[in-house]
Design an enzyme around this catalytic site. Structure first.
Site, PDB file in Angstrom:
ATOM      1  N   THR A   5       9.952 -16.406  34.944  1.00  0.00           N
ATOM      2  CA  THR A   5      10.341 -17.816  34.900  1.00  0.00           C
ATOM      3  C   THR A   5      10.695 -18.359  36.273  1.00  0.00           C
ATOM      4  O   THR A   5      10.947 -17.601  37.201  1.00  0.00           O
ATOM      5  CB  THR A   5      11.550 -18.031  33.964  1.00  0.00           C
ATOM      6  OG1 THR A   5      11.593 -19.403  33.620  1.00  0.00           O
ATOM      7  CG2 THR A   5      12.846 -17.619  34.592  1.00  0.00           C
ATOM      8  N   GLY A 164       4.293 -22.288  40.589  1.00  0.00           N
ATOM      9  CA  GLY A 164       3.321 -21.800  39.616  1.00  0.00           C
ATOM     10  C   GLY A 164       2.022 -21.331  40.249  1.00  0.00           C
ATOM     11  O   GLY A 164       1.350 -20.444  39.718  1.00  0.00           O
ATOM     12  N   CYS A 167       3.554 -17.742  42.108  1.00  0.00           N
ATOM     13  CA  CYS A 167       4.247 -16.689  41.358  1.00  0.00           C
ATOM     14  C   CYS A 167       3.483 -16.372  40.071  1.00  0.00           C
ATOM     15  O   CYS A 167       3.267 -17.258  39.246  1.00  0.00           O
ATOM     16  CB  CYS A 167       5.667 -17.141  41.026  1.00  0.00           C
ATOM     17  SG  CYS A 167       6.575 -15.950  40.011  1.00  0.00           S
ATOM     18  N   THR A 170       5.147 -17.353  36.667  1.00  0.00           N
ATOM     19  CA  THR A 170       5.463 -18.766  36.455  1.00  0.00           C
ATOM     20  C   THR A 170       4.182 -19.500  36.098  1.00  0.00           C
ATOM     21  O   THR A 170       3.176 -19.349  36.781  1.00  0.00           O
ATOM     22  CB  THR A 170       6.075 -19.373  37.740  1.00  0.00           C
ATOM     23  OG1 THR A 170       7.255 -18.638  38.071  1.00  0.00           O
ATOM     24  CG2 THR A 170       6.424 -20.832  37.565  1.00  0.00           C
TER      25      THR A 170
END
Length: 179
Positions: A5, A164, A167, A170
């Site tokens: 996350t 995003g 990672c 994510t």
């Protein structure tokens, strides 16, 4: 520390007042497998006056959300006092000490990180970034905050998109809440 996350909160002072936004992606992983892409990891608490997001084990985070909201109710929505009281419990309760989660919380006056060690931290620049993509989101948010006139919500959106892209834990499904 926590995979799966990115949670980002930004506060921005404008001529109209303080803008506060928090956002998170929707990816939940179990080991190397994505098991859900649309999880909601941010929400409004205490009659919509407090924003909160979590990184870490989902069940642990929901336990912290419940306990934190109870503290907010007990202390009439006073964010700092509620966070400190929660961390006192966290440090002394055998069950809470084993929870693996972090909370990012914010209201009109303060933004705080409540860590898995039972610490309460207030960032200097009004940016909170936790989770596996937190470093990417933090860097992007700082650049956008310092070099654009974007709203707090737009900074959160853009920085989460950058996180995003970088990672693997994510995704691009974002939930953003504002005060």
């Amino acid at each position: 520390m926590f995979h799966g996350t990115t949670i980002l909160s930004v506060r921005r002072q404008t001529p109209q007042g303080v803008q506060v936004a928090i956002g998170g992606d929707g990816q939940v992983t179990l080991g190397a497998i994505v098991v859900k892409g649309t999880a909601r990891k941010v929400r409004k608490l205490h009659h919509g006056k407090v924003l909160a997001g979590f990184a870490g084990a989902t069940a642990d985070a929901f336990t912290l959300f419940e306990r934190f909201e109870a503290k907010l109710d007990k202390h009439q929505g006073h964010l700092v006092r509620s966070a400190i009281e929660l961390t006192k419990d966290w440090r002394t309760d055998r069950v809470l000490r084993r929870l693996e989660a972090m909370l990012a919380v914010a209201d009109q006056e303060s933004s705080l990180i409540i860590t898995g060690n039972g610490d309460v931290l207030e960032p200097e620049q009004g940016i909170i970034a936790i989770g596996s993509g937190g470093a990417y989101a933090n860097a992007a948010a700082k650049a956008l905050l310092n070099h654009t006139d974007l709203s707090a919500a737009d900074i959160v959106k853009q920085a989460l998109e950058i996180a995003g892209e970088l990672c693997i834990y994510t995704n691009m499904h974002h939930t953003i809440e504002t005060l």
